[in-house]
Scaffold this motif. Sequence first.
Motif, PDB file in Angstrom:
ATOM      1  N   GLY A 150      99.720  34.313 -52.971  1.00  0.00           N
ATOM      2  CA  GLY A 150      98.352  34.435 -52.483  1.00  0.00           C
ATOM      3  C   GLY A 150      97.414  33.322 -52.889  1.00  0.00           C
ATOM      4  O   GLY A 150      96.253  33.294 -52.453  1.00  0.00           O
ATOM      5  N   PHE A 151      97.897  32.384 -53.712  1.00  0.00           N
ATOM      6  CA  PHE A 151      96.988  31.337 -54.210  1.00  0.00           C
ATOM      7  C   PHE A 151      96.384  30.519 -53.076  1.00  0.00           C
ATOM      8  O   PHE A 151      95.182  30.240 -53.062  1.00  0.00           O
ATOM      9  N   LEU A 152      97.204  30.114 -52.092  1.00  0.00           N
ATOM     10  CA  LEU A 152      96.721  29.225 -51.027  1.00  0.00           C
ATOM     11  C   LEU A 152      95.786  29.925 -50.045  1.00  0.00           C
ATOM     12  O   LEU A 152      95.177  29.264 -49.193  1.00  0.00           O
ATOM     13  N   SER A 153      95.652  31.229 -50.152  1.00  0.00           N
ATOM     14  CA  SER A 153      94.694  31.952 -49.317  1.00  0.00           C
ATOM     15  C   SER A 153      93.597  32.596 -50.161  1.00  0.00           C
ATOM     16  O   SER A 153      92.846  33.443 -49.687  1.00  0.00           O
ATOM     17  N   SER A 154      93.485  32.169 -51.406  1.00  0.00           N
ATOM     18  CA  SER A 154      92.551  32.789 -52.348  1.00  0.00           C
ATOM     19  C   SER A 154      91.168  32.147 -52.302  1.00  0.00           C
ATOM     20  O   SER A 154      90.984  31.034 -51.806  1.00  0.00           O
ATOM     21  N   ARG A 155      90.208  32.856 -52.849  1.00  0.00           N
ATOM     22  CA  ARG A 155      88.851  32.328 -52.985  1.00  0.00           C
ATOM     23  C   ARG A 155      88.844  31.109 -53.904  1.00  0.00           C
ATOM     24  O   ARG A 155      88.113  30.145 -53.663  1.00  0.00           O
ATOM     25  N   LEU A 156      89.665  31.149 -54.948  1.00  0.00           N
ATOM     26  CA  LEU A 156      89.737  30.003 -55.855  1.00  0.00           C
ATOM     27  C   LEU A 156      90.186  28.761 -55.112  1.00  0.00           C
ATOM     28  O   LEU A 156      89.592  27.676 -55.276  1.00  0.00           O
ATOM     29  N   PHE A 157      91.238  28.875 -54.298  1.00  0.00           N
ATOM     30  CA  PHE A 157      91.720  27.722 -53.533  1.00  0.00           C
ATOM     31  C   PHE A 157      90.616  27.197 -52.616  1.00  0.00           C
ATOM     32  O   PHE A 157      90.358  25.990 -52.572  1.00  0.00           O
TER      33      PHE A 157
END
Length: 229
Positions: free
Chosen positions: A117-124
């Motif tokens: 989920g990192f690449l679709s996260s708010r952080l990314f």
Amino acid sequence: MTPYSTTTAPARFLLLGDSHAGPVGRAAKEAGLSFHGGPIGAGREFTAEFFDVREDDVVFRKPEADRYYRGFLAALGAAGLGGLTVPLVSTFGFSAHFVATLENWQVYRVRGEFPPGFLSSRLFDDIVLAMTRGALAFYRQTRALGLRVLAVMPPQRVPGHSDPAVFMAAQETIRRAVLALGVEIVDVRVRATDETGFQRAELCETNDTIHGNLAFGRMILADLLACGL
């Protein structure tokens, strides 16, 4: 850097961008379509802060870029960006391979992989938007001036020093942010890619790992014309 202005008839748009603007300008010149503009620098120069606001205009911080820009405005009879009477077509901010440089993202990997989920996260999204803040500020300023602006998505090509997964996700983050500013997006990815999701060979610049070729520029130009330019 080569501007591709034509002057055979009243100009139909101003083209400002990085090297990805080159094929668009060449296609327009080949078609005899009157416009002014072209690439005014490399993609990495148009991500973080690269201009200052001056009343109803912008001043590019790199002298060479501002010199080209002033020449385009003069050819269009505009004293500043706010006086532009034709649409603006731009590639600023969409050189996603710079954002996707491998070294930028190693710290976020766990045992070589991004967390689910990192690449679709708010952080990314926040990281990508911070990296392209200058381009977003430029689009925000052009819309504040009441301009019609069309931004061109990049060729689907990822050089060896960039992460393909980050490239794909980052360009989507940038696209959504630019679209939210009221900018129209010229997106030919469905027609320009093969089953891998990357650029078809016949639309790639020869001996080059990043750019689209003249045929790709023609495809973008067709979409611009379909948008009424």
